[in-house]
Enzyme design. Structure first.
Site, PDB file in Angstrom:
ATOM      1  N   GLU A 165     -41.014 -41.093  24.606  1.00 61.78           N
ATOM      2  CA  GLU A 165     -41.151 -42.280  25.453  1.00 61.78           C
ATOM      3  C   GLU A 165     -42.236 -43.258  24.986  1.00 61.78           C
ATOM      4  OE1 GLU A 165     -41.529 -40.727  29.435  1.00 61.78           O
ATOM      5  OE2 GLU A 165     -39.643 -39.637  29.286  1.00 61.78           O
ATOM      6  N   ASN A 206     -37.929 -39.829  20.917  1.00 63.88           N
ATOM      7  CA  ASN A 206     -37.073 -39.601  22.086  1.00 63.88           C
ATOM      8  C   ASN A 206     -37.466 -40.579  23.188  1.00 63.88           C
ATOM      9  OD1 ASN A 206     -35.149 -37.744  23.390  1.00 63.88           O
ATOM     10  ND2 ASN A 206     -36.858 -37.074  24.678  1.00 63.88           N
ATOM     11  N   HIS A 242     -30.824 -40.157  31.191  1.00 59.83           N
ATOM     12  CA  HIS A 242     -30.944 -39.902  32.636  1.00 59.83           C
ATOM     13  C   HIS A 242     -30.215 -41.045  33.338  1.00 59.83           C
ATOM     14  CE1 HIS A 242     -33.603 -36.509  32.301  1.00 59.83           C
ATOM     15  NE2 HIS A 242     -34.384 -37.181  31.479  1.00 59.83           N
ATOM     16  N   GLU A 271     -31.263 -35.327  27.277  1.00 58.92           N
ATOM     17  CA  GLU A 271     -31.658 -34.954  28.649  1.00 58.92           C
ATOM     18  C   GLU A 271     -30.629 -35.442  29.666  1.00 58.92           C
ATOM     19  OE1 GLU A 271     -35.733 -36.072  29.533  1.00 58.92           O
ATOM     20  OE2 GLU A 271     -36.394 -35.664  27.486  1.00 58.92           O
ATOM     21  N   ASP A 273     -28.296 -36.274  32.546  1.00 58.71           N
ATOM     22  CA  ASP A 273     -27.867 -36.001  33.925  1.00 58.71           C
ATOM     23  C   ASP A 273     -27.432 -37.326  34.548  1.00 58.71           C
ATOM     24  OD1 ASP A 273     -30.435 -37.084  34.416  1.00 58.71           O
ATOM     25  OD2 ASP A 273     -31.271 -35.182  35.111  1.00 58.71           O
TER      26      ASP A 273
END
Ligand code: G3I
Length: 511
Positions: A165, A206, A242, A271, A273
Protein backbone atom coordinates in the site's frame (compact mmCIF):
# COMPACT_ATOMS: atom_id res chain seq x y z
CA UNK A 1 14.88 -11.75 -13.23
CA UNK A 2 11.28 -10.99 -13.71
CA UNK A 3 10.46 -13.52 -16.35
CA UNK A 4 11.76 -16.83 -15.14
CA UNK A 5 9.96 -17.92 -11.99
CA UNK A 6 6.37 -18.17 -12.92
CA UNK A 7 5.11 -21.61 -12.15
CA UNK A 8 6.30 -22.46 -8.67
CA UNK A 9 2.96 -21.67 -7.08
CA UNK A 10 1.00 -24.28 -8.92
CA UNK A 11 0.61 -27.79 -7.69
CA UNK A 12 -0.59 -29.05 -11.03
CA UNK A 13 -3.10 -31.79 -10.70
CA UNK A 14 -4.30 -31.75 -14.28
CA UNK A 15 -4.44 -35.52 -14.72
CA UNK A 16 -6.60 -36.34 -11.69
CA UNK A 17 -8.86 -33.48 -12.67
CA UNK A 18 -9.24 -34.87 -16.17
CA UNK A 19 -9.94 -38.35 -14.83
CA UNK A 20 -12.49 -36.94 -12.44
CA UNK A 21 -14.09 -35.16 -15.36
CA UNK A 22 -14.27 -38.41 -17.31
CA UNK A 23 -15.87 -40.17 -14.37
CA UNK A 24 -18.47 -37.46 -14.04
CA UNK A 25 -19.26 -37.70 -17.72
CA UNK A 26 -19.59 -41.48 -17.57
CA UNK A 27 -21.95 -41.31 -14.65
CA UNK A 28 -24.06 -38.74 -16.42
CA UNK A 29 -24.20 -40.66 -19.67
CA UNK A 30 -25.22 -43.92 -18.00
CA UNK A 31 -28.41 -42.17 -17.20
CA UNK A 32 -28.20 -41.62 -13.46
CA UNK A 33 -30.94 -39.17 -12.58
CA UNK A 34 -28.30 -36.71 -11.69
CA UNK A 35 -26.61 -33.45 -12.09
CA UNK A 36 -22.91 -34.05 -12.41
CA UNK A 37 -21.15 -34.61 -9.14
CA UNK A 38 -18.86 -31.82 -8.08
CA UNK A 39 -15.29 -32.59 -9.03
CA UNK A 40 -12.04 -30.96 -8.07
CA UNK A 41 -11.16 -28.33 -5.51
CA UNK A 42 -10.89 -24.67 -6.40
CA UNK A 43 -7.13 -25.03 -6.46
CA UNK A 44 -7.25 -28.15 -8.62
CA UNK A 45 -9.47 -26.36 -11.09
CA UNK A 46 -7.17 -23.33 -11.09
CA UNK A 47 -4.03 -25.49 -11.33
CA UNK A 48 -5.44 -27.18 -14.42
CA UNK A 49 -5.32 -23.68 -15.93
CA UNK A 50 -1.81 -22.95 -14.66
CA UNK A 51 -2.88 -20.75 -11.73
CA UNK A 52 -3.16 -21.20 -7.99
CA UNK A 53 -6.20 -20.57 -5.83
CA UNK A 54 -5.48 -19.59 -2.24
CA UNK A 55 -6.83 -18.10 0.93
CA UNK A 56 -5.63 -15.88 3.71
CA UNK A 57 -5.66 -17.37 7.17
CA UNK A 58 -4.65 -16.45 10.69
CA UNK A 59 -3.23 -18.24 13.71
CA UNK A 60 -6.33 -17.70 15.82
CA UNK A 61 -8.38 -19.64 13.23
CA UNK A 62 -6.26 -22.77 13.14
CA UNK A 63 -7.75 -24.51 16.23
CA UNK A 64 -11.06 -24.60 14.28
CA UNK A 65 -10.89 -28.10 12.79
CA UNK A 66 -13.84 -27.66 10.46
CA UNK A 67 -12.21 -24.49 9.14
CA UNK A 68 -8.77 -26.03 8.62
CA UNK A 69 -10.31 -29.05 6.89
CA UNK A 70 -11.48 -26.75 4.09
CA UNK A 71 -8.42 -24.49 4.23
CA UNK A 72 -6.11 -27.47 3.86
CA UNK A 73 -7.99 -29.16 1.08
CA UNK A 74 -9.67 -26.58 -1.13
CA UNK A 75 -6.78 -24.13 -1.41
CA UNK A 76 -3.29 -24.57 -2.83
CA UNK A 77 -1.79 -21.40 -1.41
CA UNK A 78 -2.14 -19.49 1.86
CA UNK A 79 -1.25 -15.99 3.03
CA UNK A 80 -0.93 -15.14 6.70
CA UNK A 81 -3.41 -12.33 7.41
CA UNK A 82 -1.36 -10.87 10.24
CA UNK A 83 1.42 -13.10 11.51
CA UNK A 84 4.25 -11.93 9.25
CA UNK A 85 3.58 -8.23 9.77
CA UNK A 86 6.19 -6.05 11.42
CA UNK A 87 4.31 -5.57 14.72
CA UNK A 88 4.33 -9.35 15.15
CA UNK A 89 7.78 -10.21 13.84
CA UNK A 90 9.83 -7.34 15.34
CA UNK A 91 7.72 -5.74 18.07
CA UNK A 92 10.85 -4.41 19.79
CA UNK A 93 13.78 -3.21 17.72
CA UNK A 94 16.15 -6.06 17.04
CA UNK A 95 13.98 -8.67 18.78
CA UNK A 96 12.51 -10.96 16.17
CA UNK A 97 9.72 -13.42 16.74
CA UNK A 98 8.70 -15.66 13.86
CA UNK A 99 6.71 -18.16 15.91
CA UNK A 100 3.30 -17.24 14.52
CA UNK A 101 4.44 -17.08 10.93
CA UNK A 102 6.21 -20.41 11.35
CA UNK A 103 2.92 -22.01 12.35
CA UNK A 104 1.49 -20.82 9.03
CA UNK A 105 4.41 -22.08 6.92
CA UNK A 106 4.26 -25.41 8.79
CA UNK A 107 0.55 -25.72 8.00
CA UNK A 108 1.29 -24.97 4.36
CA UNK A 109 4.06 -27.54 4.23
CA UNK A 110 1.79 -30.17 5.74
CA UNK A 111 -0.86 -29.45 3.14
CA UNK A 112 1.33 -29.02 0.08
CA UNK A 113 0.52 -25.32 -0.18
CA UNK A 114 2.67 -22.40 -1.25
CA UNK A 115 2.85 -19.29 0.94
CA UNK A 116 2.75 -15.62 0.00
CA UNK A 117 4.64 -13.64 2.62
CA UNK A 118 2.67 -10.62 3.78
CA UNK A 119 4.19 -8.11 4.35
CA UNK A 120 7.69 -6.68 4.93
CA UNK A 121 7.23 -2.88 4.72
CA UNK A 122 3.87 -1.29 5.47
CA UNK A 123 2.79 1.90 7.20
CA UNK A 124 0.15 -0.02 9.20
CA UNK A 125 0.59 -2.61 11.93
CA UNK A 126 3.97 -1.04 12.41
CA UNK A 127 5.32 -1.06 15.97
CA UNK A 128 5.55 2.42 17.43
CA UNK A 129 9.32 2.27 17.80
CA UNK A 130 9.75 2.58 14.04
CA UNK A 131 7.86 5.86 13.89
CA UNK A 132 9.82 7.12 16.87
CA UNK A 133 13.21 6.59 15.24
CA UNK A 134 15.16 9.62 14.03
CA UNK A 135 14.73 9.63 10.22
CA UNK A 136 18.44 9.00 9.78
CA UNK A 137 18.03 5.60 11.43
CA UNK A 138 14.98 4.38 9.54
CA UNK A 139 16.78 3.02 6.48
CA UNK A 140 19.06 0.79 8.54
CA UNK A 141 16.11 -0.42 10.65
CA UNK A 142 14.04 -1.19 7.55
CA UNK A 143 16.87 -2.98 5.80
CA UNK A 144 17.59 -5.00 8.92
CA UNK A 145 13.93 -5.95 9.28
CA UNK A 146 13.54 -6.97 5.65
CA UNK A 147 16.80 -8.90 5.69
CA UNK A 148 16.04 -10.84 8.86
CA UNK A 149 12.50 -11.75 7.94
CA UNK A 150 13.10 -12.62 4.29
CA UNK A 151 16.13 -14.70 5.30
CA UNK A 152 14.13 -16.50 7.98
CA UNK A 153 11.46 -17.54 5.50
CA UNK A 154 13.82 -18.34 2.65
CA UNK A 155 12.62 -21.53 0.99
CA UNK A 156 9.27 -21.39 2.79
CA UNK A 157 7.72 -18.38 1.12
CA UNK A 158 7.42 -18.31 -2.65
CA UNK A 159 6.47 -14.64 -2.95
CA UNK A 160 6.69 -11.54 -0.76
CA UNK A 161 4.53 -8.47 -0.62
CA UNK A 162 7.69 -6.48 -0.04
CA UNK A 163 5.99 -3.11 0.11
CA UNK A 164 2.30 -2.89 0.87
CA UNK A 165 0.00 0.00 0.00
CA UNK A 166 2.53 2.66 -1.01
CA UNK A 167 -0.08 4.94 -2.60
CA UNK A 168 -2.86 7.28 -1.63
CA UNK A 169 -6.10 7.09 -3.59
CA UNK A 170 -5.06 9.91 -5.93
CA UNK A 171 -1.83 8.17 -6.83
CA UNK A 172 0.46 10.31 -4.68
CA UNK A 173 2.85 8.48 -2.39
CA UNK A 174 1.53 7.71 1.04
CA UNK A 175 3.27 9.30 4.00
CA UNK A 176 5.02 6.79 6.25
CA UNK A 177 8.15 6.72 8.37
CA UNK A 178 9.88 5.14 5.36
CA UNK A 179 8.74 7.75 2.88
CA UNK A 180 9.59 10.54 5.29
CA UNK A 181 13.09 9.20 5.83
CA UNK A 182 14.01 8.08 2.31
CA UNK A 183 11.45 9.49 -0.10
CA UNK A 184 10.36 7.02 -2.74
CA UNK A 185 13.78 5.37 -2.66
CA UNK A 186 12.60 3.26 0.26
CA UNK A 187 10.77 1.00 -2.20
CA UNK A 188 13.84 0.11 -4.26
CA UNK A 189 15.89 -0.25 -1.08
CA UNK A 190 13.36 -2.68 0.42
CA UNK A 191 13.20 -4.71 -2.81
CA UNK A 192 16.99 -4.96 -3.03
CA UNK A 193 17.24 -6.04 0.60
CA UNK A 194 14.57 -8.69 0.11
CA UNK A 195 16.29 -9.99 -3.01
CA UNK A 196 19.63 -10.20 -1.25
CA UNK A 197 18.09 -12.14 1.63
CA UNK A 198 16.04 -14.52 -0.53
CA UNK A 199 17.07 -14.46 -4.19
CA UNK A 200 14.46 -17.10 -5.08
CA UNK A 201 11.39 -15.36 -3.71
CA UNK A 202 9.16 -13.49 -6.13
CA UNK A 203 9.02 -9.88 -5.04
CA UNK A 204 5.81 -7.89 -5.28
CA UNK A 205 4.41 -4.47 -4.63
CA UNK A 206 0.86 -4.81 -3.36
CA UNK A 207 -2.00 -2.32 -3.09
CA UNK A 208 -5.77 -1.92 -3.09
CA UNK A 209 -7.89 -0.02 -5.60
CA UNK A 210 -5.35 -0.70 -8.32
CA UNK A 211 -7.44 -3.48 -9.89
CA UNK A 212 -8.94 -1.27 -12.57
CA UNK A 213 -7.59 1.46 -14.78
CA UNK A 214 -7.39 4.73 -12.85
CA UNK A 215 -5.16 7.26 -11.12
CA UNK A 216 -3.92 4.86 -8.47
CA UNK A 217 -3.11 2.03 -10.86
CA UNK A 218 -1.48 4.58 -13.20
CA UNK A 219 0.76 5.56 -10.31
CA UNK A 220 1.66 1.93 -9.65
CA UNK A 221 2.31 1.45 -13.35
CA UNK A 222 4.65 4.44 -13.44
CA UNK A 223 6.47 3.27 -10.31
CA UNK A 224 7.05 -0.31 -11.47
CA UNK A 225 8.09 0.89 -14.93
CA UNK A 226 10.74 3.07 -13.34
CA UNK A 227 11.92 0.31 -11.00
CA UNK A 228 12.29 -2.11 -13.90
CA UNK A 229 14.19 0.49 -15.91
CA UNK A 230 16.57 0.88 -13.00
CA UNK A 231 17.10 -2.85 -12.73
CA UNK A 232 15.53 -3.10 -9.29
CA UNK A 233 14.52 -6.68 -8.48
CA UNK A 234 10.74 -6.83 -8.91
CA UNK A 235 8.65 -9.75 -10.12
CA UNK A 236 5.06 -8.75 -9.77
CA UNK A 237 2.20 -6.53 -8.76
CA UNK A 238 -0.37 -7.65 -6.23
CA UNK A 239 -3.90 -6.37 -6.64
CA UNK A 240 -5.66 -6.77 -3.33
CA UNK A 241 -9.19 -6.64 -4.78
CA UNK A 242 -11.20 -5.75 -1.70
CA UNK A 243 -14.32 -5.14 -3.76
CA UNK A 244 -17.79 -4.03 -2.71
CA UNK A 245 -21.11 -4.69 -4.42
CA UNK A 246 -22.13 -1.06 -3.91
CA UNK A 247 -19.03 0.42 -5.58
CA UNK A 248 -19.13 -1.42 -8.87
CA UNK A 249 -16.60 -3.65 -10.55
CA UNK A 250 -13.10 -2.25 -11.19
CA UNK A 251 -12.93 -0.51 -14.55
CA UNK A 252 -11.28 -2.74 -17.18
CA UNK A 253 -9.57 -5.08 -14.76
CA UNK A 254 -8.32 -7.42 -17.45
CA UNK A 255 -6.80 -4.62 -19.52
CA UNK A 256 -5.18 -3.21 -16.40
CA UNK A 257 -3.67 -6.59 -15.50
CA UNK A 258 -2.47 -6.99 -19.04
CA UNK A 259 -0.57 -3.70 -19.09
CA UNK A 260 1.44 -4.80 -16.04
CA UNK A 261 1.98 -8.22 -17.63
CA UNK A 262 3.23 -6.51 -20.77
CA UNK A 263 6.00 -4.95 -18.71
CA UNK A 264 7.21 -8.48 -17.99
CA UNK A 265 5.69 -8.62 -14.53
CA UNK A 266 3.50 -11.24 -12.93
CA UNK A 267 0.16 -10.16 -11.54
CA UNK A 268 -1.57 -11.73 -8.56
CA UNK A 269 -4.98 -11.11 -7.05
CA UNK A 270 -3.88 -11.12 -3.43
CA UNK A 271 -6.78 -10.33 -1.09
CA UNK A 272 -10.04 -10.87 -2.94
CA UNK A 273 -13.36 -10.38 -1.18
CA UNK A 274 -16.63 -8.72 -2.21
CA UNK A 275 -18.48 -7.10 0.67
CA UNK A 276 -22.01 -5.75 0.72
CA UNK A 277 -24.25 -3.66 2.91
CA UNK A 278 -26.14 -6.05 5.17
CA UNK A 279 -28.63 -7.60 5.08
CA UNK A 280 -27.79 -9.58 2.00
CA UNK A 281 -30.51 -10.06 -0.57
CA UNK A 282 -30.82 -11.92 -3.84
CA UNK A 283 -29.70 -8.98 -5.97
CA UNK A 284 -26.57 -8.32 -3.89
CA UNK A 285 -25.73 -12.02 -3.79
CA UNK A 286 -26.07 -12.21 -7.57
CA UNK A 287 -23.85 -9.13 -8.02
CA UNK A 288 -21.28 -10.56 -5.65
CA UNK A 289 -21.19 -13.82 -7.61
CA UNK A 290 -20.76 -11.85 -10.81
CA UNK A 291 -17.82 -9.88 -9.37
CA UNK A 292 -16.06 -13.01 -8.15
CA UNK A 293 -16.62 -14.59 -11.55
CA UNK A 294 -15.30 -11.53 -13.37
CA UNK A 295 -12.13 -11.52 -11.29
CA UNK A 296 -11.51 -15.17 -12.14
CA UNK A 297 -12.22 -14.51 -15.80
CA UNK A 298 -9.81 -11.57 -15.87
CA UNK A 299 -7.05 -13.64 -14.27
CA UNK A 300 -7.63 -16.56 -16.63
CA UNK A 301 -7.47 -14.22 -19.61
CA UNK A 302 -4.10 -12.79 -18.62
CA UNK A 303 -1.35 -15.36 -18.92
CA UNK A 304 0.86 -13.71 -16.34
CA UNK A 305 -1.85 -13.57 -13.73
CA UNK A 306 -0.41 -16.32 -11.55
CA UNK A 307 -3.31 -16.86 -9.19
CA UNK A 308 -5.98 -15.62 -6.84
CA UNK A 309 -6.03 -15.43 -3.06
CA UNK A 310 -9.26 -14.74 -1.20
CA UNK A 311 -8.94 -12.71 2.01
CA UNK A 312 -10.03 -15.64 4.00
CA UNK A 313 -12.58 -17.94 2.55
CA UNK A 314 -15.38 -17.71 5.11
CA UNK A 315 -17.52 -14.90 6.53
CA UNK A 316 -16.72 -16.43 9.92
CA UNK A 317 -13.26 -14.89 9.86
CA UNK A 318 -13.71 -11.84 7.66
CA UNK A 319 -12.01 -8.55 8.52
CA UNK A 320 -14.93 -6.65 6.96
CA UNK A 321 -17.60 -6.34 9.72
CA UNK A 322 -15.19 -4.83 12.24
CA UNK A 323 -13.74 -2.37 9.72
CA UNK A 324 -16.95 -1.47 7.89
CA UNK A 325 -19.79 -1.73 10.42
CA UNK A 326 -22.99 -2.85 8.73
CA UNK A 327 -21.16 -4.54 5.89
CA UNK A 328 -20.11 -8.14 5.46
CA UNK A 329 -21.04 -11.43 3.78
CA UNK A 330 -17.94 -10.83 1.65
CA UNK A 331 -16.50 -14.31 1.33
CA UNK A 332 -17.02 -17.53 -0.62
CA UNK A 333 -18.36 -19.54 2.33
CA UNK A 334 -20.85 -18.44 4.95
CA UNK A 335 -20.18 -18.53 8.67
CA UNK A 336 -21.09 -22.20 9.02
CA UNK A 337 -18.54 -22.96 6.32
CA UNK A 338 -21.11 -23.72 3.67
CA UNK A 339 -20.26 -22.61 0.14
CA UNK A 340 -22.25 -19.65 -1.13
CA UNK A 341 -23.39 -18.87 -4.68
CA UNK A 342 -20.14 -16.96 -5.22
CA UNK A 343 -18.23 -20.18 -4.55
CA UNK A 344 -20.14 -21.93 -7.32
CA UNK A 345 -19.65 -18.94 -9.60
CA UNK A 346 -15.88 -19.23 -9.05
CA UNK A 347 -15.97 -22.97 -9.67
CA UNK A 348 -17.86 -22.50 -12.89
CA UNK A 349 -15.54 -19.71 -14.03
CA UNK A 350 -12.56 -21.97 -13.36
CA UNK A 351 -14.11 -24.57 -15.65
CA UNK A 352 -15.51 -26.75 -12.88
CA UNK A 353 -18.29 -29.17 -13.58
CA UNK A 354 -21.50 -29.49 -11.69
CA UNK A 355 -21.59 -25.87 -10.67
CA UNK A 356 -25.00 -24.42 -11.40
CA UNK A 357 -23.58 -20.91 -11.30
CA UNK A 358 -25.90 -17.98 -10.99
CA UNK A 359 -29.39 -17.75 -12.19
CA UNK A 360 -30.23 -21.43 -12.08
CA UNK A 361 -33.67 -22.66 -11.17
CA UNK A 362 -34.52 -25.51 -8.83
CA UNK A 363 -31.73 -27.49 -10.49
CA UNK A 364 -29.38 -25.43 -8.38
CA UNK A 365 -30.42 -27.20 -5.17
CA UNK A 366 -27.62 -29.05 -3.46
CA UNK A 367 -27.66 -31.65 -0.72
CA UNK A 368 -25.01 -31.40 1.91
CA UNK A 369 -24.30 -34.01 4.51
CA UNK A 370 -22.35 -34.70 7.60
CA UNK A 371 -22.24 -37.79 9.75
CA UNK A 372 -23.40 -37.09 13.28
CA UNK A 373 -22.81 -40.72 14.16
CA UNK A 374 -19.46 -41.90 15.46
CA UNK A 375 -20.52 -45.58 15.39
CA UNK A 376 -21.29 -47.36 12.10
CA UNK A 377 -22.37 -50.54 13.86
CA UNK A 378 -25.01 -49.46 16.36
CA UNK A 379 -28.80 -49.50 16.15
CA UNK A 380 -29.35 -46.00 14.76
CA UNK A 381 -28.41 -44.10 11.61
CA UNK A 382 -27.99 -40.37 12.16
CA UNK A 383 -27.53 -38.37 8.98
CA UNK A 384 -27.19 -34.61 9.19
CA UNK A 385 -28.62 -33.07 6.00
CA UNK A 386 -29.02 -29.63 4.63
CA UNK A 387 -30.18 -28.12 1.38
CA UNK A 388 -28.57 -25.13 -0.28
CA UNK A 389 -30.16 -23.10 -3.05
CA UNK A 390 -27.28 -21.95 -5.23
CA UNK A 391 -29.58 -20.70 -7.95
CA UNK A 392 -31.14 -17.36 -8.64
CA UNK A 393 -34.76 -18.21 -7.90
CA UNK A 394 -36.55 -19.29 -4.73
CA UNK A 395 -37.49 -22.95 -4.34
CA UNK A 396 -40.75 -23.98 -2.73
CA UNK A 397 -39.78 -26.62 -0.19
CA UNK A 398 -43.10 -28.45 -0.32
CA UNK A 399 -42.03 -29.60 -3.82
CA UNK A 400 -38.73 -30.98 -2.56
CA UNK A 401 -37.81 -34.48 -1.39
CA UNK A 402 -34.43 -35.86 -0.39
CA UNK A 403 -33.32 -39.49 -0.25
CA UNK A 404 -30.61 -40.97 1.97
CA UNK A 405 -29.83 -44.51 0.75
CA UNK A 406 -28.87 -47.34 3.12
CA UNK A 407 -29.02 -51.10 3.69
CA UNK A 408 -31.31 -52.56 6.34
CA UNK A 409 -28.99 -55.42 7.26
CA UNK A 410 -30.66 -58.07 9.46
CA UNK A 411 -33.64 -57.51 11.72
CA UNK A 412 -37.12 -56.05 11.62
CA UNK A 413 -38.48 -54.43 8.49
CA UNK A 414 -40.39 -51.64 10.25
CA UNK A 415 -38.76 -48.32 11.05
CA UNK A 416 -39.09 -45.31 13.28
CA UNK A 417 -37.74 -42.04 11.93
CA UNK A 418 -36.99 -38.82 13.80
CA UNK A 419 -36.04 -35.26 13.20
CA UNK A 420 -34.12 -34.26 16.33
CA UNK A 421 -33.41 -30.64 15.52
CA UNK A 422 -33.37 -28.12 12.70
CA UNK A 423 -33.30 -24.33 12.64
CA UNK A 424 -36.26 -24.46 10.21
CA UNK A 425 -38.19 -26.44 12.84
CA UNK A 426 -38.63 -30.20 12.81
CA UNK A 427 -42.39 -29.72 12.61
CA UNK A 428 -41.92 -28.63 8.99
CA UNK A 429 -39.82 -31.69 8.12
CA UNK A 430 -41.43 -35.01 7.11
CA UNK A 431 -39.53 -38.30 7.11
CA UNK A 432 -40.19 -41.93 6.31
CA UNK A 433 -38.33 -45.06 5.24
CA UNK A 434 -39.18 -46.83 1.97
CA UNK A 435 -37.91 -50.18 0.69
CA UNK A 436 -36.55 -50.68 -2.84
CA UNK A 437 -38.24 -53.32 -4.96
CA UNK A 438 -34.86 -54.22 -6.41
CA UNK A 439 -31.95 -53.79 -4.01
CA UNK A 440 -28.93 -51.89 -5.30
CA UNK A 441 -25.33 -51.96 -4.21
CA UNK A 442 -25.26 -50.26 -0.82
CA UNK A 443 -29.01 -49.63 -0.75
CA UNK A 444 -32.18 -51.61 -0.21
CA UNK A 445 -33.98 -48.77 1.59
CA UNK A 446 -33.96 -45.02 1.65
CA UNK A 447 -34.90 -42.40 4.19
CA UNK A 448 -37.09 -39.87 2.40
CA UNK A 449 -37.23 -36.35 3.77
CA UNK A 450 -39.80 -33.77 2.72
CA UNK A 451 -41.17 -30.44 3.87
CA UNK A 452 -44.62 -29.25 4.80
CA UNK A 453 -44.00 -25.77 3.38
CA UNK A 454 -41.62 -22.85 3.33
CA UNK A 455 -39.29 -21.69 0.64
CA UNK A 456 -35.57 -21.44 0.14
CA UNK A 457 -34.45 -18.06 -1.18
CA UNK A 458 -31.53 -17.74 -3.63
CA UNK A 459 -28.34 -18.31 -1.73
CA UNK A 460 -30.17 -19.62 1.33
CA UNK A 461 -29.69 -22.91 3.12
CA UNK A 462 -32.12 -24.81 5.30
CA UNK A 463 -29.51 -25.15 8.01
CA UNK A 464 -28.89 -28.59 9.32
CA UNK A 465 -31.62 -31.15 9.71
CA UNK A 466 -30.59 -33.70 12.32
CA UNK A 467 -32.20 -36.99 11.34
CA UNK A 468 -32.26 -40.38 13.00
CA UNK A 469 -33.80 -43.74 12.27
CA UNK A 470 -33.96 -47.18 13.87
CA UNK A 471 -35.58 -50.52 13.25
CA UNK A 472 -38.57 -51.46 15.40
CA UNK A 473 -36.54 -54.26 17.05
CA UNK A 474 -33.56 -51.94 17.61
CA UNK A 475 -31.24 -54.38 15.85
CA UNK A 476 -27.90 -53.05 14.64
CA UNK A 477 -26.98 -51.65 11.23
CA UNK A 478 -23.71 -51.95 9.38
CA UNK A 479 -23.52 -48.46 7.92
CA UNK A 480 -20.03 -48.80 6.54
CA UNK A 481 -21.35 -50.14 3.20
CA UNK A 482 -24.36 -47.85 2.97
CA UNK A 483 -24.52 -45.92 -0.30
CA UNK A 484 -25.14 -42.49 1.21
CA UNK A 485 -23.02 -42.94 4.32
CA UNK A 486 -20.00 -40.69 4.72
CA UNK A 487 -17.56 -40.02 7.48
CA UNK A 488 -17.14 -36.25 7.17
CA UNK A 489 -18.12 -34.41 10.31
CA UNK A 490 -18.65 -31.03 8.70
CA UNK A 491 -21.19 -30.26 6.00
CA UNK A 492 -20.06 -30.89 2.45
CA UNK A 493 -21.75 -31.49 -0.89
CA UNK A 494 -22.99 -35.07 -1.03
CA UNK A 495 -23.56 -36.46 -4.52
CA UNK A 496 -24.79 -39.79 -3.10
CA UNK A 497 -27.77 -38.12 -1.48
CA UNK A 498 -30.40 -37.36 -4.08
CA UNK A 499 -32.76 -34.40 -4.28
CA UNK A 500 -35.99 -34.13 -6.28
CA UNK A 501 -38.22 -31.20 -7.12
CA UNK A 502 -41.73 -32.20 -8.08
CA UNK A 503 -40.42 -35.77 -8.29
CA UNK A 504 -37.76 -34.82 -10.85
CA UNK A 505 -34.15 -35.48 -9.88
CA UNK A 506 -32.14 -32.27 -9.52
CA UNK A 507 -29.11 -33.33 -7.49
CA UNK A 508 -27.03 -36.39 -6.80
CA UNK A 509 -26.64 -39.80 -8.33
CA UNK A 510 -28.96 -42.66 -7.37
CA UNK A 511 -27.39 -46.00 -6.47
O1 G3I B 1 -4.64 -10.14 18.12
C1 G3I B 1 -5.35 -9.06 18.73
C2 G3I B 1 -6.10 -9.53 19.95
O2 G3I B 1 -5.19 -10.00 20.91
C3 G3I B 1 -6.94 -8.38 20.48
O3 G3I B 1 -7.72 -8.82 21.54
C4 G3I B 1 -7.85 -7.84 19.41
C5 G3I B 1 -8.66 -6.63 19.88
O4 G3I B 1 -8.77 -5.63 18.90
O5 G3I B 1 -7.06 -7.42 18.30
C6 G3I B 1 -6.32 -8.48 17.73
O6 G3I B 1 -5.58 -7.97 16.65
C7 G3I B 1 -6.34 -7.69 15.49
C8 G3I B 1 -5.65 -8.43 14.34
O7 G3I B 1 -6.29 -8.10 13.13
C9 G3I B 1 -5.73 -9.94 14.53
O8 G3I B 1 -7.04 -10.37 14.47
C10 G3I B 1 -6.30 -6.20 15.22
O9 G3I B 1 -7.02 -5.53 16.23
C11 G3I B 1 -6.90 -5.89 13.87
O10 G3I B 1 -6.71 -4.53 13.55
C12 G3I B 1 -6.19 -6.71 12.80
O11 G3I B 1 -6.86 -6.45 11.59
C13 G3I B 1 -6.15 -6.85 10.43
C14 G3I B 1 -5.98 -5.66 9.50
O12 G3I B 1 -5.30 -6.08 8.34
C15 G3I B 1 -5.18 -4.55 10.14
O13 G3I B 1 -4.95 -3.54 9.21
C16 G3I B 1 -6.94 -7.92 9.72
O14 G3I B 1 -7.04 -9.09 10.55
C17 G3I B 1 -6.26 -8.26 8.41
O15 G3I B 1 -7.09 -9.15 7.69
C18 G3I B 1 -6.06 -6.98 7.61
O16 G3I B 1 -5.44 -7.30 6.41
C19 G3I B 1 -5.21 -6.20 5.52
C20 G3I B 1 -3.98 -6.54 4.74
O17 G3I B 1 -2.91 -6.79 5.61
C21 G3I B 1 -3.63 -5.43 3.77
N1 G3I B 1 -4.73 -5.11 2.92
C22 G3I B 1 -5.97 -4.83 3.60
C23 G3I B 1 -6.35 -5.98 4.53
C24 G3I B 1 -7.69 -5.74 5.17
O18 G3I B 1 -7.65 -4.65 6.04
Amino acid sequence: MNSVKRCRHSRTRGLPTLLAGALTLALTLTGGPATAAQQGTLHELAAAQGKYFGSATDNSELPDAAYTAVLGSEFGQITPGNSMKWDTTEPVQGQFNFAKGDVITDFAAQHGQSVRGHTLVWHSQLPSWVGALPPAEVEAAMTHHVTEEAAHYRGKVTAWDVVNEPFNEDGTFRTSPFHTAMGTDYIATALRAAHAADPDAELYLNDYNIEGLGAKSDAMYALVSELLDEGVPLDGVGMQAHLAVQYGFPYQMQANMQRFADLGLDVAVTELDVRMQLPADAAKIATQSTYYRQVVEACLAVERCVGITVWDYTDKYSWVPSTFPGQGAANLYEENLLPKPAYYAVRTALGGEGGPGEGGGPGALRAQYRSSDSSTGDNQIKPGLQLVNTGGTAVSLSDVTVRYWFTADNGASRYSTWCDWSPIGCSSVTHRVAALGTPKAGADHYLEVGFTGGSLAPGAATGEIQLRLNKSDWSNFDESDDYSHGTGTSYADASKITVYVGGEPVWGIEP
